[in-house]
Scaffold this active site. Structure first.
Site, PDB file in Angstrom:
ATOM      1  N   ASP A 138       0.977  -1.275  -0.091  1.00 29.30           N
ATOM      2  CA  ASP A 138      -0.061   0.088   0.144  1.00 29.30           C
ATOM      3  C   ASP A 138       0.727   1.216  -0.105  1.00 29.30           C
ATOM      4  OD1 ASP A 138      -2.158  -1.485  -0.047  1.00 29.30           O
ATOM      5  OD2 ASP A 138      -2.722  -1.233   2.164  1.00 29.30           O
ATOM      6  N   ARG A 139       0.402   2.507  -0.589  1.00 29.16           N
ATOM      7  CA  ARG A 139       1.271   3.333  -0.543  1.00 29.16           C
ATOM      8  C   ARG A 139       1.530   4.117   0.391  1.00 29.16           C
ATOM      9  NH1 ARG A 139      -1.235   9.155  -3.745  1.00 29.16           N
ATOM     10  NH2 ARG A 139       0.730  10.195  -3.534  1.00 29.16           N
TER      11      ARG A 139
END
Length: 325
Positions: A138-139
């Site tokens: 995930d970012r």
């Protein structure tokens, strides 16, 4: 404009083991996938002068005949705006590299992000023949990220992830006291879209037709009980967890922990938004989720390896208990 020509493509070692359709997608960028499948089904694509299906696995030395096809004139995305960027390297050899991805960097461009870590790394290494993401983070999650430097390594490593050979352990700081005897979360997850098109994930019943089995193992690393050790009193009573995922579902850790009643600090999708605001006011602006350790077999030698990314400074500052990790 020149008329399309017949192509004869020789399969090299890097492409060996790849499916025919994926091989064609790589060489026929701009040609619709439906058209690629049509020319395979019709027999216009030939492998060593014979017909094969789209799922056929290629061997080094194979010759693929591609009929004349017109590639779309749509402009390819420009890389002029993509900044060249290297990332801290945890391991590197001829087959793959492991980087420490910082929080806030998407692994690839798309969904409103003009460029991600893989595009930036390609810009920084223009001489590299192959740089491909093996998996994703995930970012807002930091930590170990694998990038293949050969297609053969990419396939081998992705097979390990798919067959659950790898062991992925994260560090997460959650609200509340996690019960030390609660060690396994085995709950199906289902992906869905919000009205604005944003992706979300939720726990569903075991008999849900679209539920994907998801298994998360949890171990308590530390309980935050001493206010003298904290810069932010809102973290008092939290638990630092080592979380190992046996399946790699989207947002798996975030959803499983939230569903269990222990949201991750700073999680803007599944967390406690009032708590998050208090943490931001205290100067802590990121989610406390970190891809800490990754166990795998080397894609060439098959030697067992364990890669580790130290907890970033901003998370160690957030929780002095974790300074030694």
């Amino acid at each position: 404009m020149n008329a399309p020509q017949v192509l004869h493509l020789t399969v090299d070692e890097d492409a060996a083991g790849q499916r025919l359709d994926n091989f064609l997608f790589r060489h026929l960028k701009g040609v619709p996938k439906t058209h690629v499948y049509r020319i395979v089904r019709s027999g216009e694509v030939r492998l060593n002068k014979g017909r094969v299906g789209a799922e056929h696995k290629l061997v080094a030395g194979d010759v693929v005949r591609v009929p004349p096809v017109r590639v779309s004139a749509e402009p390819q995305p420009s890389t002029a705006h993509v900044p060249a960027r290297e990332f801290p390297v945890l391991f590197e050899d001829d087959a793959f590299l492991a980087i420490h991805k910082p929080a806030g960097v998407a692994v690839h461009g798309g969904s409103g992000v003009s460029s991600g870590g893989i595009e930036q790394l390609r810009q920084a290494r223009p001489q590299a023949r192959c740089l491909e993401l093996v998996h994703r983070l995930d970012r807002e999650t930091s930590g170990v990220l694998l990038i293949a430097k050969k297609r053969s390594a990419l396939r081998q490593l992705q097979d390990q992830f798919r067959e659950r050979v790898t062991g992925k352990t994260y560090l997460a700081l959650v609200k509340g006291v996690w019960p030390v005897n609660r060690k396994v979360l085995d709950q199906p997850l289902h992906k869905y879209l919000l009205p604005d098109g944003e992706r979300r994930v939720k726990v569903v019943a075991a008999d849900h037709p679209d539920g994907m089995r998801s298994v998360t193992l949890v171990q308590v690393v530390a309980q935050v009980n001493d206010p003298a050790e904290l810069q932010v009193e809102d973290l008092l009573g939290c638990s630092l967890l080592a979380v190992t995922i046996k399946t790699g579902r989207t947002h798996q850790i975030r959803v499983h922990l939230s569903h269990a009643g222990h949201v991750i600090a700073g999680d803007d999708k599944y967390g406690d938004f009032e708590w998050n605001r208090a943490l931001v006011k205290a100067g802590h602006k990121r989610m406390f989720l970190h891809a800490w350790k990754l166990a795998l077999n080397h894609p060439v030698s098959q030697q067992a390896m364990e890669l580790q990314a130290a907890l970033p400074l901003e998370l160690r500052n957030m929780l002095p208990t974790a300074q030694s990790i």
